[in-house]
Motif scaffolding. Structure first.
Motif, short mmCIF file in Angstrom:
data_model
loop_
_atom_site.label_atom_id
_atom_site.label_comp_id
_atom_site.label_asym_id
_atom_site.label_seq_id
_atom_site.Cartn_x
_atom_site.Cartn_y
_atom_site.Cartn_z
N LEU A 198 0.80 -1.20 0.00
CA LEU A 198 0.06 -0.03 -0.05
C LEU A 198 0.90 1.40 0.06
O LEU A 198 0.43 2.27 -0.69
N SER A 199 1.87 1.19 0.82
CA SER A 199 2.82 2.35 0.85
C SER A 199 3.36 2.59 -0.70
O SER A 199 3.43 3.85 -0.89
N ARG A 200 3.78 1.56 -1.24
CA ARG A 200 4.58 1.81 -2.65
C ARG A 200 3.13 2.15 -3.72
O ARG A 200 3.54 3.12 -4.33
N LEU A 201 2.05 1.94 -3.57
CA LEU A 201 0.92 2.18 -4.42
C LEU A 201 0.66 3.74 -4.11
O LEU A 201 0.67 4.54 -5.15
N ILE A 202 0.53 4.17 -3.16
CA ILE A 202 0.19 5.45 -2.46
C ILE A 202 1.37 6.41 -3.04
O ILE A 202 1.15 7.62 -3.65
#
Length: 136
Positions: free
Chosen positions: A80-84
């Protein structure tokens, strides 16, 4: 002996049902990715935009803490951090510090992100309708 065979049939039925669920999920995700690709998004990208566009945070403020998003999109914290990060790089979301907890990060849609969500939402909903509604 008969009880063992009955249990085996029940277990086989559950396994078959589980595999059917996984199959529907995989086919639907592929269709979503295909339909959203022309808009520069994947299924998970859209899901984050959709959560941000449709809800309000638990505390009533704009934007969501990353943990709140993670609970709704079923991605690991690191994924999720990478996607954000990708969405932020594309100008679709902004990250900022939580005023109530300096260690927390709050994510908000940008106007560009809101416009893209509005444009793409009918595409995503049409795929869901086509893939998930039964032919009664």
């Amino acid at each position: 002996m008969a009880a063992g065979k009955a249990e085996a049939r029940v277990a086989t039925g559950l396994v078959d049902q589980w595999r059917d669920i996984l199959s529907v999920h995989a086919r639907t995700m592929c269709e979503l990715d295909r339909a959203l690709h022309r808009h520069g998004l994947g299924a998970s990208d859209f899901e984050v935009l959709d959560v941000l566009a449709e809800g309000t945070a638990e505390d009533g403020t704009s934007g969501f803490r990353v943990q709140e998003i993670a609970g709704q999109v079923h991605l690991s914290q690191s994924a999720l951090s990478r996607l954000i990060g990708r969405l932020e790089k594309d100008g679709l979301v902004e990250r900022g510090m939580c005023s109530e907890d300096r260690r927390g990060v709050r994510v908000c849609l940008t106007p560009k992100g809101r416009d893209l969500h509005t444009e793409v939402r009918p595409v995503q909903r049409a795929v869901l309708s086509r893939m998930l509604e039964s032919d009664d």
